[in-house]
Write a protein that holds these residues in place. Structure first.
Motif, short mmCIF file in Angstrom:
data_model
loop_
_atom_site.label_atom_id
_atom_site.label_comp_id
_atom_site.label_asym_id
_atom_site.label_seq_id
_atom_site.Cartn_x
_atom_site.Cartn_y
_atom_site.Cartn_z
N MET A 1 0.78 -1.26 0.04
CA MET A 1 0.08 0.07 -0.21
C MET A 1 0.97 1.07 0.05
O MET A 1 1.81 1.55 0.86
N ARG A 2 0.73 1.97 -1.11
CA ARG A 2 1.54 3.29 -1.08
C ARG A 2 0.91 4.42 -0.13
O ARG A 2 -0.22 4.42 0.25
N VAL A 3 1.93 5.22 0.19
CA VAL A 3 1.61 6.31 1.29
C VAL A 3 1.00 7.45 0.48
O VAL A 3 1.38 7.86 -0.58
N PRO A 4 -0.14 7.88 0.99
CA PRO A 4 -0.88 8.98 0.40
C PRO A 4 -0.17 10.16 0.18
O PRO A 4 0.71 10.41 0.89
N PRO A 5 -0.36 10.85 -0.94
CA PRO A 5 0.34 12.22 -1.12
C PRO A 5 0.26 13.20 0.19
O PRO A 5 1.22 13.77 0.43
N TRP A 6 -0.82 13.44 0.57
CA TRP A 6 -0.93 14.21 1.81
C TRP A 6 -0.16 13.83 3.23
O TRP A 6 0.27 14.62 3.60
N ALA A 7 0.12 12.49 3.39
CA ALA A 7 0.77 11.98 4.29
C ALA A 7 2.54 12.34 3.96
O ALA A 7 3.21 12.59 4.79
N LEU A 8 2.68 12.24 2.89
CA LEU A 8 4.06 12.54 2.38
C LEU A 8 4.35 14.03 2.63
O LEU A 8 5.45 14.60 3.17
N LEU A 9 3.41 14.80 2.26
CA LEU A 9 3.60 16.24 2.28
C LEU A 9 3.58 16.72 3.97
O LEU A 9 4.47 17.33 4.50
N SER A 10 2.80 16.10 4.76
CA SER A 10 3.00 16.33 6.37
C SER A 10 4.12 15.92 6.80
O SER A 10 4.95 16.45 7.75
N ALA A 11 4.66 14.75 6.45
CA ALA A 11 6.26 14.06 6.84
C ALA A 11 7.04 15.02 6.31
O ALA A 11 7.98 15.23 7.03
N THR A 12 7.06 15.71 5.11
CA THR A 12 7.93 16.62 4.57
C THR A 12 8.10 17.93 5.46
O THR A 12 9.11 18.48 5.78
N ALA A 13 6.87 18.42 5.81
CA ALA A 13 6.61 19.46 6.48
C ALA A 13 7.20 19.72 7.85
O ALA A 13 7.60 20.49 8.58
N ALA A 14 7.15 18.42 8.42
CA ALA A 14 7.47 18.27 10.00
C ALA A 14 8.72 19.01 10.35
O ALA A 14 9.03 19.62 11.03
N PRO A 15 9.86 18.29 9.62
CA PRO A 15 11.50 18.86 9.86
C PRO A 15 11.48 20.06 9.52
O PRO A 15 12.11 20.89 10.05
N VAL A 16 10.95 20.57 8.30
CA VAL A 16 10.96 22.00 7.72
C VAL A 16 10.38 22.82 8.79
O VAL A 16 11.19 24.05 8.97
N LEU A 17 9.41 22.67 9.46
CA LEU A 17 8.50 23.51 10.28
C LEU A 17 9.65 23.46 11.76
O LEU A 17 9.80 24.72 12.30
N LEU A 18 10.08 22.44 12.23
CA LEU A 18 11.02 22.49 13.44
C LEU A 18 12.15 23.20 13.09
O LEU A 18 12.48 24.16 13.81
N ILE A 19 13.06 22.86 11.97
CA ILE A 19 14.22 23.49 11.65
C ILE A 19 14.02 24.86 11.48
O ILE A 19 14.80 25.79 11.89
N GLY A 20 13.04 24.92 10.50
CA GLY A 20 13.00 26.45 10.17
C GLY A 20 12.25 27.27 11.45
O GLY A 20 12.95 28.56 11.62
N GLY A 21 11.44 26.87 12.29
CA GLY A 21 10.99 27.63 13.24
C GLY A 21 12.12 27.98 14.32
O GLY A 21 12.29 29.16 14.64
#
Length: 197
Positions: A1-21
């Motif tokens: 079962m492939r990972v839905p695009p919205w889950a890939l987006l949230s997984a990508t946004a997590a480190p960006v938010l933390l490190i950018g923040g």
């Protein structure tokens, strides 16, 4: 079962938010901010300049973990629940800020402990155990255990620095939190690239 695009987006946004923040919030502190010695929580403390930056980053990070947990459907529910718990606890860290840069708060400390613990352990509990491994299935047991061990070492370093008042507490926290933010992305990308069967 492939990972839905919205889950890939949230997984990508997590480190960006933390490190950018933490990068932007540190840059906004008057007189500079020592990211090796200063904690992430100090950037969202009640007396921090523009504390809203780190507060929003933590809330966004926590919500991203919850969304990612919902999308990693091929993993065991216990691991996904632990990832979501870590996300919810991260939101609680933002909801209970430190009173001041050097102050302490029992609710903040408890929320941080739950977040760090859950986000370190989830890969081990998410691993799918089976007799005949399938390349399309979830995280292999060895991979989940190895990921959890690496995360626990990073969190352990942070705890040692925290308890001893070490001079690298900020660096240790950033290594642990950064690794925990990146782990769901690595898992999501690995699962997404596997062929469906």
């Amino acid at each position: 079962m492939r990972v839905p695009p919205w889950a890939l987006l949230s997984a990508t946004a997590a480190p960006v938010l933390l490190i950018g923040g933490w990068t932007l919030a540190a840059a906004r502190q008057p007189g500079g901010f020592d990211q090796v010695a200063g904690t992430i929580s100090a950037l969202a403390a009640r007396d921090a300049t523009d504390r809203w930056i780190m507060t929003l980053a933590l809330v966004g990070l926590g919500l991203c973990h919850c969304v990612t947990a919902a999308g990693l459907r091929s993993l065991r529910p216990t691991g996904r629940a632990l990832l979501a718990l870590g996300g919810a606890a991260t939101v609680a860290v933002a909801a209970f800020p430190l009173p001041a840069e050097r102050g302490s708060s029992a609710p903040h400390g408890l929320a941080a402990a739950v977040a760090f613990g859950a986000l370190a352990l989830w890969p081990a509990l998410a691993a799918v155990r089976r007799r005949a491994p399938s390349p399309s299935a979830g995280l292999p047991p060895r991979g989940g255990t190895t990921a959890a061990a690496v995360l626990l070492v990073a969190v352990g370093w942070f705890v040692v620095e925290l308890v001893t008042g070490g001079p690298r507490i900020g660096l240790a926290e950033r290594v642990a939190a950064g690794a925990e933010a990146l782990c769901p992305l690595v898992v999501a990308l690995a699962l997404h690239r596997r062929p469906d069967r």
